[in-house]
Design a protein around this motif. Sequence first.
Motif, PDB file in Angstrom:
ATOM      1  N   VAL A   1       0.841  -1.188   0.000  1.00 25.03           N
ATOM      2  CA  VAL A   1       0.000   0.000   0.000  1.00 25.03           C
ATOM      3  C   VAL A   1       0.880   1.242   0.000  1.00 25.03           C
ATOM      4  O   VAL A   1       2.041   1.216   0.409  1.00 25.03           O
ATOM      5  CB  VAL A   1      -0.932   0.017   1.232  1.00 25.03           C
ATOM      6  N   ARG A   2       0.302   2.324  -0.468  1.00 29.38           N
ATOM      7  CA  ARG A   2       0.989   3.621  -0.462  1.00 29.38           C
ATOM      8  C   ARG A   2       0.639   4.348   0.835  1.00 29.38           C
ATOM      9  O   ARG A   2      -0.543   4.522   1.153  1.00 29.38           O
ATOM     10  CB  ARG A   2       0.565   4.463  -1.671  1.00 29.38           C
ATOM     11  N   LEU A   3       1.660   4.772   1.562  1.00 31.49           N
ATOM     12  CA  LEU A   3       1.400   5.461   2.826  1.00 31.49           C
ATOM     13  C   LEU A   3       0.682   6.787   2.608  1.00 31.49           C
ATOM     14  O   LEU A   3       0.027   7.297   3.522  1.00 31.49           O
ATOM     15  CB  LEU A   3       2.714   5.693   3.581  1.00 31.49           C
ATOM     16  N   SER A   4       0.776   7.331   1.408  1.00 29.97           N
ATOM     17  CA  SER A   4       0.118   8.607   1.118  1.00 29.97           C
ATOM     18  C   SER A   4      -1.347   8.442   0.753  1.00 29.97           C
ATOM     19  O   SER A   4      -2.052   9.444   0.553  1.00 29.97           O
ATOM     20  CB  SER A   4       0.850   9.307  -0.036  1.00 29.97           C
ATOM     21  N   ASP A   5      -1.832   7.201   0.700  1.00 27.69           N
ATOM     22  CA  ASP A   5      -3.216   6.979   0.273  1.00 27.69           C
ATOM     23  C   ASP A   5      -4.240   7.146   1.394  1.00 27.69           C
ATOM     24  O   ASP A   5      -5.443   7.104   1.125  1.00 27.69           O
ATOM     25  CB  ASP A   5      -3.362   5.577  -0.339  1.00 27.69           C
ATOM     26  N   GLY A   6      -3.789   7.281   2.622  1.00 30.28           N
ATOM     27  CA  GLY A   6      -4.721   7.457   3.733  1.00 30.28           C
ATOM     28  C   GLY A   6      -4.687   8.869   4.282  1.00 30.28           C
ATOM     29  O   GLY A   6      -3.817   9.671   3.926  1.00 30.28           O
ATOM     30  N   ALA A   7      -5.643   9.184   5.156  1.00 30.40           N
ATOM     31  CA  ALA A   7      -5.625  10.484   5.826  1.00 30.40           C
ATOM     32  C   ALA A   7      -4.328  10.650   6.604  1.00 30.40           C
ATOM     33  O   ALA A   7      -3.804  11.758   6.742  1.00 30.40           O
ATOM     34  CB  ALA A   7      -6.835  10.611   6.746  1.00 30.40           C
TER      35      ALA A   7
END
Length: 383
Positions: free
Chosen positions: A134-140
Amino acid sequence: MATTKATAMAHPEFPLDPNLVYLNHAGVGTWPQRTRDAVHRFADECLHRGAADYPNWLEAEDRLRARLARLMGVAGAVSDIALVPNTSAGLSMVAHGVTWQPGDEVIINDQEFPSNRWVWQSLARHYGVHVRQVRLSDGATPEDALIDALTPRTRLLPISSVQYGTGLRMDLERLSNACRERGVLLCVDAIQTLGALQLAVDADFIVADGHKWMLGPEGIGGLYVHPRVRDELRIWQIGWHMAEDLGAFDRPDWDPAGTGRCLEPGSPNLLGSHALEASLAVLEDVGLAEVERRVLTNAREAMEGVRRHGFELVTPTEADRHAGIVTFRVPGADPERLLAALRARDVACASRCGGIRFSAHFYNTAEDLEEAWRRLQACLAAE
């Protein structure tokens, strides 16, 4: 090149070359004088007495385990510390020690150092484990990205306490709580925290090599395995040193040690143990809280320098989102060429995330950082 004010004020344990500005502890740290002296003494003992005093050598191992336990925030679990060759070896012991079932899932992320990605990706072909990145930038928040990715099939979440490139510091308490609630194992790669910041996390596994912020040599580190999961971990490296009845070589039967030593199959790295134990003694003499305060002060000073010089800061500025790493980009500059130019001017640092990474330790000074900026500007002027 003349001796700078920074080197004139150097900590007595770190008599560095007076021309050198060392800002690469996130890569390979410097050795304290005490560590060099410990290695020298050990070498002299080997030269003059061989292994006649071998029991004394094992006492250094015991001291090292205790220091690692305190550094990992598990001071009451000294016997649960295994001494391992490096972080990759420790991660491999975990990855290939868990008893996997087809369909089990591991969640990795896009900012990890290869050692904390590749070992988990290897599980797919060996055990049928589904590995999802997963991309860490994809969440709040980075934690949201990871927690939202957890499913009932998720068996383990590996995470670096601090990301090696951006310097992002993870909220380990939140991740730990989420994993406990869901029955997910948590494996923390703490190499960019231990020796720089204090660690406190309820994790199933914590691992780190000693050659970065812990100021030790390469080839020796620690792996903590929580007692609640140790018996579930498959032991796949076998040797005399991991037996419960250590030294009973004539016994026809044997059992693995009921401690972290069950993960230490053969002859220990006693030279490395002497060295790392001495390095950690220096950190503890300064005080782990004081080390953390100085590391964070230097990180903030470096961030201010980035802002002052008009560069682009990659590392988060929030107090709870960074540790000792400060990564920045210089507009219009090729990072590899700039790194080569800095090294030619005796500034030890690294190139990460398309920019330059500074990582100052507790003994570095504001003058060290100012000298680094002066030399960086000289590099840019010479372009």
